[in-house]
Scaffold this active site. Sequence first.
Site, mmCIF file in Angstrom:
data_model
loop_
_atom_site.group_PDB
_atom_site.id
_atom_site.type_symbol
_atom_site.label_atom_id
_atom_site.label_comp_id
_atom_site.label_asym_id
_atom_site.label_seq_id
_atom_site.Cartn_x
_atom_site.Cartn_y
_atom_site.Cartn_z
ATOM 1 N N GLU A 125 0.831 -1.202 0.000
ATOM 2 C CA GLU A 125 0.000 0.000 0.000
ATOM 3 C C GLU A 125 0.871 1.260 0.000
ATOM 4 O OE1 GLU A 125 -4.089 -0.510 1.749
ATOM 5 O OE2 GLU A 125 -3.397 1.180 2.939
ATOM 6 N N HIS A 148 7.386 -26.600 0.218
ATOM 7 C CA HIS A 148 6.593 -27.662 -0.393
ATOM 8 C C HIS A 148 5.396 -27.067 -1.135
ATOM 9 C CE1 HIS A 148 8.956 -30.544 1.991
ATOM 10 N NE2 HIS A 148 8.996 -29.525 2.834
ATOM 11 N N LYS A 166 -13.938 1.871 -3.142
ATOM 12 C CA LYS A 166 -14.869 2.256 -2.070
ATOM 13 C C LYS A 166 -15.971 3.126 -2.647
ATOM 14 C CE LYS A 166 -11.513 2.873 1.664
ATOM 15 N NZ LYS A 166 -10.963 3.880 2.550
HETATM 16 O O1 PA5 Z 1 -2.657 1.553 5.709
HETATM 17 C C1 PA5 Z 1 -3.697 2.145 5.538
HETATM 18 O O2 PA5 Z 1 -3.772 3.377 5.513
HETATM 19 C C2 PA5 Z 1 -4.971 1.361 5.373
HETATM 20 O O3 PA5 Z 1 -4.720 0.002 5.278
HETATM 21 C C3 PA5 Z 1 -5.906 1.626 6.519
HETATM 22 O O4 PA5 Z 1 -5.295 1.222 7.707
HETATM 23 C C4 PA5 Z 1 -7.223 0.847 6.326
HETATM 24 O O5 PA5 Z 1 -7.793 1.205 5.106
HETATM 25 C C5 PA5 Z 1 -8.187 1.181 7.452
HETATM 26 O O6 PA5 Z 1 -8.392 2.547 7.520
HETATM 27 P P1 PA5 Z 1 -8.981 3.213 8.796
HETATM 28 O O7 PA5 Z 1 -8.039 3.048 9.912
HETATM 29 O O8 PA5 Z 1 -9.175 4.651 8.413
HETATM 30 O O9 PA5 Z 1 -10.299 2.540 9.088
#
Ligand code: PA5
Length: 451
Positions: free
Chosen positions: A286, A307, A419
Amino acid sequence: MIEFNFKNVLNSVIEENGIEDSAVRSLENELVEARRSLNELRRSGEIGFYDEISNMGMVNDIKAASERFFSKNFNALYVFGMGGSSLGAIFLKEAMSGMLKGQKDGGANIIFSENIDPSYLKNNLDSIDFKKTLFCFVSKSADTIEVVSQFFIVKEILEKTVENYKENLIFITDKKSGFLRQYADENGIAVLDIAKNVGGRYSIVTAGTLFPASVMGLDIEKFLHGSLTYRDNILNKGVFENNPVYTMAAVIYLFYAKKKRNIFVPFVYGDYLREFSRWFRQLFAESLGKDLTSPTPVPAVGATDQHSQLQLYMQGPQDKLIGFFCLKDFGADYSVNSSGFNEFDYLNGKKLSGVLMNELKGVELALAINKRPSFRVTLDKIDEFNLGELSFMCMEAVAVLGMLLKINPFDQPGVEKGKRFAYLLMGRKDDSLSKESEELKRLNAVPDMLY
Ligand code: PA5
């Protein structure tokens, strides 16, 4: 302490597929510049994970909340959080589960929902005592759809089953804004803050991870001390002055940018590092996967996946760089007694940890002979201090990689689009969805291709 060995990336070992030591050294200016940019972001307050690790106010709030809820009332914590808002705590829970088992006053039972599979949720909710469970909703943005929808479900059940049910709730969220924050303020729900400048995947050093960690019985100060020690060690030295995290970032960058190795495999050896590899994958993917750049992280667990995936890594496409993560000390061990079984003479008296490490070394050697690059990262052992060091090292490596790749490792614009379509499909009234509405019409004009 974390030890690194980069021998098997060198062209003196893997010939034309390797790199010269000097190739890493030639990135010195870029690495210094990466560190300068990150320092600047830190100084201006845009990124907070460097400094949250010394936030004693946060530690005290977490301990006070943990004490308040778990000294008598509750015996279970149910954590709802997505991505960075749960993976850190899941990693620590699994990594430390061996050690925590041995503790006299073992922590509370912790359950996680990092998905919204209704059947999984029902099974969990059916098996807990609502009166004795603290429900913890972790969301930095405070309105993540999976977290909020589960909140409404839990709230409805709590209203029917528990008197003063608000006492069974805690939110971990942004200091000021978002639905959960507002709801907490209006309804007297306990809240812990997540600093504005620490994004989800860097939030292993915030209450989002450290509250569940504290409830499960971890020494969170020791964990933060590990991170802090690592931070101060690396930032007070030159980039190549016994400072291998920058070499690791440079190696991953070089194999991606110059050697077309599009896949990075964090290959952990040991069951208690399995969730670390999932945490690291998310941090890596990410943070780095944007502007058409970054290797794809594909975690693996040894010896299990020898494996499963190893055949592909050994003889499949030459597109991978493997980073092995292992332990010097596994904490517990067995000796293999194979006396009387001649064909297993070589095993007799061997420690099981030794068998596992020899398997790892065997794989490294075979990869090297097949001209496939790998490096090894060795952690002394699993405890809070070492995990604090390891997580800080990974966050720094990823942040530096982001700078080398010339992308912003702290945002995640790509996950928004999906989203927005989901909101549209669920009928959210929102003028800002007009673009998605047009795009949906175009896609809906093409009939489904069903068989
Ligand atoms: O790393 C990130 O920013 C995301 O993976 C968020 O942690 C995830 O989308 C959850 O977001 P939030 O903490 O706003 O609910």
